[in-house]
Design an enzyme around this catalytic site. Structure first.
Site, PDB file in Angstrom:
ATOM      1  N   CYS A  56       0.843  -1.191   0.000  1.00 44.51           N
ATOM      2  CA  CYS A  56       0.000   0.000   0.000  1.00 44.51           C
ATOM      3  C   CYS A  56       0.886   1.251   0.000  1.00 44.51           C
ATOM      4  O   CYS A  56       1.855   1.321   0.764  1.00 44.51           O
ATOM      5  CB  CYS A  56      -0.915   0.005   1.222  1.00 44.51           C
ATOM      6  SG  CYS A  56      -2.024   1.442   1.285  1.00 44.51           S
ATOM      7  N   CYS A  60       0.608   4.917   6.851  1.00 45.61           N
ATOM      8  CA  CYS A  60      -0.004   4.754   8.175  1.00 45.61           C
ATOM      9  C   CYS A  60       0.972   3.992   9.084  1.00 45.61           C
ATOM     10  O   CYS A  60       1.350   2.856   8.786  1.00 45.61           O
ATOM     11  CB  CYS A  60      -1.316   3.997   8.070  1.00 45.61           C
ATOM     12  SG  CYS A  60      -2.454   4.661   6.818  1.00 45.61           S
ATOM     13  N   CYS A  63       0.371   0.264  10.237  1.00 45.13           N
ATOM     14  CA  CYS A  63      -0.099  -0.740   9.279  1.00 45.13           C
ATOM     15  C   CYS A  63       1.018  -1.612   8.693  1.00 45.13           C
ATOM     16  O   CYS A  63       1.943  -1.089   8.041  1.00 45.13           O
ATOM     17  CB  CYS A  63      -0.862  -0.056   8.152  1.00 45.13           C
ATOM     18  SG  CYS A  63      -1.637  -1.245   7.027  1.00 45.13           S
ATOM     19  N   CYS A 100     -16.984  -8.559   5.085  1.00 44.42           N
ATOM     20  CA  CYS A 100     -16.222  -7.331   4.864  1.00 44.42           C
ATOM     21  C   CYS A 100     -14.968  -7.644   4.057  1.00 44.42           C
ATOM     22  O   CYS A 100     -14.251  -8.601   4.364  1.00 44.42           O
ATOM     23  CB  CYS A 100     -15.838  -6.703   6.197  1.00 44.42           C
ATOM     24  SG  CYS A 100     -17.239  -6.428   7.305  1.00 44.42           S
ATOM     25  N   CYS A 131     -19.613  -5.279   3.069  1.00 48.16           N
ATOM     26  CA  CYS A 131     -18.855  -4.112   3.496  1.00 48.16           C
ATOM     27  C   CYS A 131     -17.512  -4.145   2.781  1.00 48.16           C
ATOM     28  O   CYS A 131     -16.958  -5.225   2.556  1.00 48.16           O
ATOM     29  CB  CYS A 131     -18.654  -4.135   5.016  1.00 48.16           C
ATOM     30  SG  CYS A 131     -17.677  -2.743   5.647  1.00 48.16           S
ATOM     31  N   CYS A 191     -19.119   2.778   8.107  1.00 47.06           N
ATOM     32  CA  CYS A 191     -18.386   2.103   9.171  1.00 47.06           C
ATOM     33  C   CYS A 191     -17.112   2.917   9.384  1.00 47.06           C
ATOM     34  O   CYS A 191     -16.261   2.978   8.498  1.00 47.06           O
ATOM     35  CB  CYS A 191     -18.057   0.666   8.768  1.00 47.06           C
ATOM     36  SG  CYS A 191     -17.020  -0.227   9.948  1.00 47.06           S
ATOM     37  N   ARG A 263     -18.107  -1.714  17.518  1.00 45.05           N
ATOM     38  CA  ARG A 263     -17.438  -2.994  17.260  1.00 45.05           C
ATOM     39  C   ARG A 263     -16.151  -3.126  18.061  1.00 45.05           C
ATOM     40  O   ARG A 263     -15.266  -2.284  17.992  1.00 45.05           O
ATOM     41  CB  ARG A 263     -17.113  -3.152  15.768  1.00 45.05           C
ATOM     42  CG  ARG A 263     -16.318  -4.442  15.475  1.00 45.05           C
ATOM     43  CD  ARG A 263     -16.116  -4.655  13.996  1.00 45.05           C
ATOM     44  NE  ARG A 263     -17.383  -4.915  13.347  1.00 45.05           N
ATOM     45  CZ  ARG A 263     -17.714  -4.453  12.149  1.00 45.05           C
ATOM     46  NH1 ARG A 263     -16.868  -3.677  11.489  1.00 45.05           N
ATOM     47  NH2 ARG A 263     -18.878  -4.750  11.617  1.00 45.05           N
TER      48      ARG A 263
END
Length: 349
Positions: A56, A60, A63, A100, A131, A191, A263
């Site tokens: 990616c 972040c 991550c 998801c 999702c 979400c 959640r």
């Protein structure tokens, strides 16, 4: 402060006041709100699948999928549509009502969108909610996802606007808010939540919840993640947060967003049963089933089912979704538990 009322005008002093309440008082308030809007002994169950892993371009700091860090993660291309559908079938068989799908992208490409749309249609055909989390969206992409039948779009704010630049620099907080606006305009459910344990302050946690609760419409799902520290990421050596502080975050989220599903998300693997039970008491009513969340570990299904039995919790049933296999597994576990207790009693007699 009136409890259980839907509000969009929260300010920092009153939210900090909630965080600073005696623990028992905060949990009582949160449980009171929870019972006004939900069955207190039901938990919504979802399954999360990584449909494209690693490399990616985002930075972040939490991550393992970021291409900026060496975490030893194998890079994988976008999964074939049929493989995704087979994974969804397996998820439905163990009791998940929502499937998801997450892709490690900054934003979906024109080339990948047709495959993503076919995945949505295929999972919807199974009678499951859908999702996706694919990164930043344009308005056209959001409408295309909605037209394919996507129910929820996940795009976490992660933290407060004030702390955000310490965690991510490759896109802005406003970028995230704009994507959420596109999702809502397209008619999908949102979400969106955040991560605790990244070095943020209590006021950062409060400001994250203010951003979510003061949206024109509350997110239908609010995942609260406990940082999973992955070797090779800049946050690998962050100290653990106090479990009671995590529970406070759940409770304040429940009070501020009474009708949202809160959640209990990433980080459950490092929580004991007692901490998870407190999270449910504080208003958490959604979890991920399965042994993996994108790339990090998650409690095994059997452990979750055993905990549900201990707490008298049932998986929430969605209308028109069959859950016979999960129900049968729960009933069988109860029978086995009773048999084991009877054998134990007879051996002592």
């Amino acid at each position: 402060m009136s409890l259980g009322i839907i509000r969009h005008n929260w300010v920092l002093p009153e939210v900090m006041e909630l965080f600073q309440l005696p623990f028992n008082d905060l949990i009582f308030k949160a449980q009171t709100v929870h019972r006004q809007h939900f069955n207190s002994n039901e938990v919504q169950v979802s399954t999360l699948l990584s449909i494209k892993t690693g490399a990616c371009p985002e930075d972040c700091k939490y991550c393992p999928q970021s291409g900026h860090y060496n975490t030893g993660l194998d890079k994988e291309k976008l999964l074939e549509v049929q493989k995704v559908i087979e994974k969804a079938k397996a998820a439905k068989a163990i009791g998940s009502t929502r499937f998801c799908m997450g892709a490690a992208w900054k934003q979906p490409t024109v080339r990948d969108m047709p495959y993503v749309l076919e995945m949505i249609k295929g999972v919807k055909a199974l009678g499951m909610e859908t999702c996706m989390t694919l990164g930043k969206l344009t308005s056209d992409q959001a409408h295309a996802l909605a037209e394919a039948g996507l129910d929820y779009y996940n795009h976490n704010l992660d933290t407060s606007p004030e702390f955000y630049s310490h965690i991510i620099t490759t896109h802005t907080y406003n970028d995230r808010l704009q994507t959420l606006a596109y999702v809502r305009d397209a008619g999908m459910k949102i979400c969106s939540g955040g991560i605790l344990g990244m070095g943020e302050s209590v006021s950062d946690r409060a400001n994250l919840l203010i951003q979510l609760a003061n949206l024109p419409q509350h997110p239908e799902s609010v995942p609260i993640n406990n940082l999973v520290k992955v070797k090779g990421t800049p946050l690998e050596n962050e100290p653990d947060i106090e479990p009671f502080d995590f529970i406070r975050m759940i409770a304040v989220a429940r009070i501020m967003m009474p009708e949202s599903y809160v959640r209990l998300s990433a980080g459950r693997q490092q929580m004991n049963e007692q901490t998870q039970a407190l999270a449910f008491l504080a208003g958490a009513n959604s979890i991920f089933y399965g042994d993996k969340l994108l790339t990090t570990a998650n409690p095994q299904i059997e452990k979750d089912q055993a905990l549900f039995i201990k707490l008298g919790i049932m998986a929430e049933q969605q209308q028109d979704y069959s859950d016979e296999m999960h129900q049968a597994a729960i009933e069988q576990a109860v029978i086995e538990q009773h048999q084991a207790s009877a054998l134990n009693h007879n051996s002592k007699a």
